[in-house]
Design an enzyme around this catalytic site. Structure first.
Site, PDB file in Angstrom:
ATOM      1  N   CYS A   1       3.694   2.219  44.656  1.00  0.00           N
ATOM      2  CA  CYS A   1       4.844   2.917  45.859  1.00  0.00           C
ATOM      3  C   CYS A   1       3.438   3.987  47.167  1.00  0.00           C
ATOM      4  O   CYS A   1       2.966   5.023  46.698  1.00  0.00           O
ATOM      5  CB  CYS A   1       5.527   4.090  45.313  1.00  0.00           C
ATOM      6  SG  CYS A   1       6.857   4.544  47.083  1.00  0.00           S
TER       7      CYS A   1
ATOM      8  N   GLU B   1       7.592   0.977  53.733  1.00  0.00           N
ATOM      9  CA  GLU B   1       7.729   0.217  52.784  1.00  0.00           C
ATOM     10  C   GLU B   1       9.443  -0.324  52.518  1.00  0.00           C
ATOM     11  O   GLU B   1      10.091   1.029  51.905  1.00  0.00           O
ATOM     12  CB  GLU B   1       6.537   0.472  51.314  1.00  0.00           C
ATOM     13  CG  GLU B   1       5.338   0.223  51.953  1.00  0.00           C
ATOM     14  CD  GLU B   1       4.442   0.538  50.750  1.00  0.00           C
ATOM     15  OE1 GLU B   1       4.862   0.561  49.157  1.00  0.00           O
ATOM     16  OE2 GLU B   1       3.263   1.206  51.341  1.00  0.00           O
TER      17      GLU B   1
END
Length: 364
Positions: A351, A107
């Site tokens: 996250c 990511e």
């Protein structure tokens, strides 16, 4: 550049047939050219194509000879990742899910602020630190990223910003993984994006965050680089910090603070402490006082983080009024503190959440 020596030291690095051209620092590109019978000045031309003109194909480097372009293509790749998912929040935050050459996913997040555009980059596929509040650790650590794979995250975001004539103004190394567990590749990344011939992002506009890998804090203090430094603290005593961050059992608060004091004495730079607030765990007034006592002798700033809910974890958000009380108490005790603005709450913002949702190869 990934050498045999690097691979020997870093067993979690990938073993691709061709490494990313973005993994080479400027000095390494110069050396490689000379070793391959080319002129050293070509490094500047290549870096201009990579980081200023931002071409996608080596054949687009039209001021290089065909022979040199062929040699580059034989040795390097420019394609390190493809965009799998792109989620955009109402507040302008964009989260990218990239698929790497070996099928793993990572990511990257673009955050828009009044002062510019900040990119949060990932340094590892997964993470083994095991923080009990973090989605990134759910699948464990798969491998480290090459420097070029970290650079490519910033470049991909920059290319998206090129469409609106904007630029990446800040980088935070706070994505998936522990940067100090991929230290050499992280340092190469920093040198590439900071280089005048690279992305030319000022060192004071780049922040590295660690969970507290003490030996590497000493190493980082000894580096001749003006990068901002942040520590994920989250607890001011061993009981709370070990509950939230198992790494504290290896590197306890006392030893961590010794390393942080060394860093500040060596660099004379301000330190940021990241402090996530978890309802009923570390968010009471007595915790604020304990934190203030721990860091009172340091030139520092506390970044209070209202944590995003992670479905796989059981922690709850601290009520807003308690967050403000915590901040007020720190300030009363002379500690510089701010509350991080929540961004991307509507797009798997925590996250590792998007990767956990989309993960396929890693969970086989």
């Amino acid at each position: 550049m990934i050498t045999a020596e690097k691979k020997k030291k870093n067993k979690f690095l990938p073993n691709f047939e061709k490494q990313s051209i973005y993994s080479l620092r400027y000095d390494e590109m110069q050396d490689w050219l000379v070793q391959n019978g080319q002129q050293k000045f070509r490094a500047k031309q290549i870096f201009e194509w990579l980081y200023e003109k931002r071409v996608d194909d080596i054949d687009d480097m039209t001021n290089l000879s065909k022979e040199l372009r062929e040699v580059l293509k034989d040795n390097f790749t420019m394609t390190t990742m493809t965009t799998v998912v792109k989620q955009e929040s109402k507040d302008g935050t964009i989260k990218f899910l990239f698929e790497l050459q070996d099928g793993y996913t990572i990511e990257t997040v673009l955050m828009r602020h009044e002062y510019g555009n900040s990119v949060c980059v990932t340094t590892q596929v997964g993470c083994r630190i095991g923080c009990t509040f973090c989605a990134s650790t759910l699948g464990g650590l798969k491998r480290n990223l090459e420097a070029g794979e970290i650079v490519s995250q910033v470049l991909t975001v920059q290319k998206a910003l090129d469409e609106t004539e904007e630029r990446v103004s800040q980088i935070v190394i706070m994505g998936i993984g522990e940067p100090f567990e991929n230290y050499d590749e992280m340092m190469d990344f920093l040198k590439i994006v900071n280089d005048d011939n690279g992305l030319n992002i000022g060192a004071r506009h780049i922040t590295v965050s660690t969970s507290g890998i003490i030996p590497r804090i000493y190493d980082f203090a000894d580096e001749d680089i003006q990068i901002n430094f942040a520590v994920s603290l989250h607890g001011a005593n061993d009981e709370i910090r070990s509950r939230l961050m198992p790494i504290n059992r290896a590197y306890n608060v006392e030893k961590l603070m010794e390393a942080i004091h060394y860093y500040q004495e060596k660099t004379n730079r301000r330190i940021t402490f990241e402090y996530g607030l978890f309802g009923g765990v570390n968010d009471q007034i007595e915790h604020a006082r304990e934190l203030a006592h721990l860091i009172q002798e340091l030139n520092c700033h506390v970044n209070l983080i209202p944590v995003n809910h992670v479905p796989e974890r059981n922690y709850v958000k601290t009520p807003k009024e308690d967050i403000f009380k915590f901040e007020k108490e720190l300030k009363r005790l002379g500690i510089n503190a701010t509350i991080r603005r929540e961004q991307g709450a509507d797009i798997d913002a925590a996250c590792g959440q998007l990767r956990a949702k989309e993960r396929k190869v890693e969970t086989r």
